[in-house]
Design an enzyme around this catalytic site. Structure first.
Site, PDB file in Angstrom:
ATOM      1  N   CYS A   1      49.903 -30.662 -28.101  1.00  0.00           N
ATOM      2  CA  CYS A   1      49.932 -29.321 -28.688  1.00  0.00           C
ATOM      3  C   CYS A   1      50.869 -29.249 -29.889  1.00  0.00           C
ATOM      4  O   CYS A   1      50.552 -28.592 -30.892  1.00  0.00           O
ATOM      5  CB  CYS A   1      50.314 -28.288 -27.635  1.00  0.00           C
TER       6      CYS A   1
ATOM      7  N   ASP B   1      45.923 -20.908 -30.326  1.00  0.00           N
ATOM      8  CA  ASP B   1      46.348 -21.788 -29.235  1.00  0.00           C
ATOM      9  C   ASP B   1      45.563 -23.085 -29.335  1.00  0.00           C
ATOM     10  O   ASP B   1      44.320 -23.068 -29.310  1.00  0.00           O
ATOM     11  CB  ASP B   1      46.098 -21.115 -27.886  1.00  0.00           C
TER      12      ASP B   1
ATOM     13  N   HIS C   1      54.834 -25.774 -23.830  1.00  0.00           N
ATOM     14  CA  HIS C   1      53.677 -25.524 -24.705  1.00  0.00           C
ATOM     15  C   HIS C   1      54.165 -24.978 -26.045  1.00  0.00           C
ATOM     16  O   HIS C   1      55.292 -24.497 -26.168  1.00  0.00           O
ATOM     17  CB  HIS C   1      52.725 -24.516 -24.043  1.00  0.00           C
TER      18      HIS C   1
END
Length: 579
Positions: free
Chosen positions: A361, A513, A492
């Site tokens: 991520c 996202d 995250h």
């Protein structure tokens, strides 16, 4: 062993005692060893000694007993002890030999005659009367040829060796100087009694009591010594058991720590299980085995991946472009519940693929941020000629920044290596990479909640101020020149591309996202986009409740001197903290 009551001589048997009395005390003249009385027979002399000289007789017996002990314990005093016995025996022998007739062994009394204490105790009054008459008849001063006319040997103290003129003086000397060694109480005084404080035994002498108590103490000390030895053994055993317990506990803690460490290594991609390439190939093989991917598709994707890795440029298969423009059109024509909205410059969305799923991520958010900077002419000077790098290339770029001297502490925590691993990156690594590219940015740390229920309203206010300093008088939809914001929290990271101000004055972030797949993001590109499609982008204050948030905000371009200064400042990493 038998002891003579007259002279204290000891013999081994009763016949020897009778022979001793016959030879020593009956065949010779009987003379009192204390007052030199003579002219009486043996029985009368026994009465006389027991009645007139009871204490002296007991003293002589004490001397005899002490001499016996001395003979047994000390050879050096043997001669003196024997000498004392000889003097006492000779005195009695002389007294008996002078006036007593010869008596045969058959005429000797039995054991009862030898034990004359019982005899005189039967009638003490008669004995004293008899003694008085005999003393008057046998006045030593009126008798010729008595012992007083012969050679007299003065008595010697058996304790200290002192010589006195007469027996009376010796008696007084012993009573005054050696009273503590005698068992006989003083005449006219009651004998004191001493109780043992430990067992209650009654003793007639203080020194005997002291010796008795010393024995108790020795026994107690011995018992305490045994107890101490046992206690010491118990303590040693307890110490060994405690050490064994501590060793097991430390071993268990070490095992648990190692397990947690390995878990964290796997979680953050530091378990040496391979990097982007290995994971991509492994997951595609799984898809083939499950029948979800044709083998020809596998080989085609593998070839594309190898080409992308060779040139270091992302293949673009996870990218979705044009979303910011679609959002602008939507807010212009719909969204009646929105008072104002601010959007960043154009941003491409990148989502995770087979090669970085679960750990990529941070890299994907950097790609989104870089895609916005590449579309902004203000950053052409520092990013000229760049393309969106693939994940292994981003890892290589961060390693190069570490080699330049940026963030040595962060480099050490990641073992100065990212390529070939699935290591996570965060706000510090993104800041390091952007700064090494001369992109001016800074980190803001919202290290604790600033609102009720663990919310962060100050974070929303900061982002609103970032996109627009003047909210009044501006149009409903504002496409700013500001790049998107990198947003990091535990586990995250995401990218903030805009912010809404609702008619009820609440704020809502618009967030890309990387975990959202392309098929969902492409729904935002439709002409008839509905409000439900924005649900995956909108995040209200109540939706962000992590304990801590960090953002990386881009502010412009660094000069070469500013880059060097920031490299020096990164030796000890600092961030702006709110609150």
């Amino acid at each position: 062993m038998l002891s003579c009551d007259i002279c204290g001589e000891t013999v081994t048997s009763e016949p020897d005692m009778k022979a001793h009395l016959l030879i020593v005390h009956m065949e010779n003249e009987v003379i009192c060893p204390f007052c030199k009385l003579s002219g009486v027979n043996y029985d009368e002399m026994c009465f006389h000694i027991e009645t007139a000289h009871f204490e002296q007789n007991e003293l002589e017996r004490s001397f005899a007993r002490i001499n016996t002990i001395q003979i047994r314990t000390s050879d050096n005093r043997k001669d003196n002890t024997l000498q004392c016995r000889v003097e006492v025996s000779s005195s009695v022998h002389s007294a008996c030999a002078s006036n007593h007739p010869k008596i045969s062994a058959q005429s000797l009394p039995n054991d009862s005659a030898l034990k004359h204490k019982a005899f005189y105790s039967e009638n003490l009054t008669e004995s004293r009367k008899f003694l008085t008459s005999k003393e008057k008849e046998c006045d030593p001063s009126k008798i010729k040829g008595s012992i007083y006319e012969t050679t007299y040997s003065p008595p010697e103290c058996p304790f200290c060796g002192r010589i006195e003129d007469c027996s009376q003086d010796m008696e007084n000397h012993v009573k005054t100087k050696h009273a503590d060694l005698l068992d006989t109480p003083s005449e006219g005084h009651d004998q004191p009694l001493y109780d043992c404080p430990m067992c209650g035994l009654i003793c007639t002498n203080y020194h005997i009591l002291q010796e008795h108590v010393d024995l108790h103490l020795e026994e107690s000390s011995f018992g305490q010594g045994i107890d101490r030895v046992q206690c010491s053994r118990d303590l040693e055993l307890a110490h060994q058991l405690q050490q064994e317990e501590d060793r097991k506990r430390r071993s268990e803690e070490s095992r648990q720590e190692m397990g947690e460490f390995q878990k964290l290594q796997r979680q953050y991609g530091l378990d040496n299980s391979g990097g982007y390439k290995q994971q991509q190939l492994r997951n595609m093989e799984i898809e083939v085995n499950r029948g979800r991917m044709h083998p020809s598709e596998f080989h085609r994707r593998k070839a594309d991946m190898m080409e992308s890795l060779a040139v270091g440029i992302d293949d673009g298969k996870t990218k979705t472009s044009g979303i910011i423009e679609a959002l602008y059109r939507y807010y212009q024509n719909a969204a009646t519940d929105v008072r104002r909205v601010w959007l960043s410059t154009g941003v491409d969305h990148f989502h995770s693929s087979f090669g970085d799923k679960g750990w990529g991520c941070g890299y994907r958010n950097f790609q989104m941020l870089l895609s916005s900077l590449l579309q902004n002419d203000a950053y052409d000077d520092c990013l000229k000629g760049m393309s969106i790098p693939c994940i292994p290339k981003i890892q290589s770029m961060i390693e190069d920044a570490w080699k330049e001297g940026f963030d040595p502490q962060g480099a050490s925590q990641l073992n100065n290596r990212l390529q070939g691993t699935k290591a996570w990156i965060g706000a510090c690594e993104v800041y390091t990479l952007l700064t090494s590219l001369r992109v001016k940015c800074h980190i803001v740390d919202f290290h604790k909640s600033t609102g009720p229920l663990g919310t962060h309203p100050r974070l929303f206010e900061w982002i609103l101020n970032y996109y627009s300093s003047e909210r009044e008088g501006s149009p409903k939809v504002v496409c700013t020149s500001k790049p998107p914001i990198y947003l990091q929290h535990q586990g995250h990271s995401r990218t903030v591309v805009g912010i809404e101000e609702r008619k009820n004055r609440t704020l809502c972030l618009l967030i890309f996202d990387p975990g959202c797949p392309s098929r969902e993001m492409q729904k935002l590109l439709k002409q008839d986009m509905e409000a439900s499609h924005l649900k995956q982008l909108r995040k209200f204050v109540g939706n962000l409740k992590h304990k801590q948030y960090q953002i990386v905000a881009v502010e412009g371009v660094l000069s070469s001197e500013e880059k060097v200064a920031r490299r020096q400042a990164s030796q000890v990493f600092t961030a702006e903290k709110i609150p």
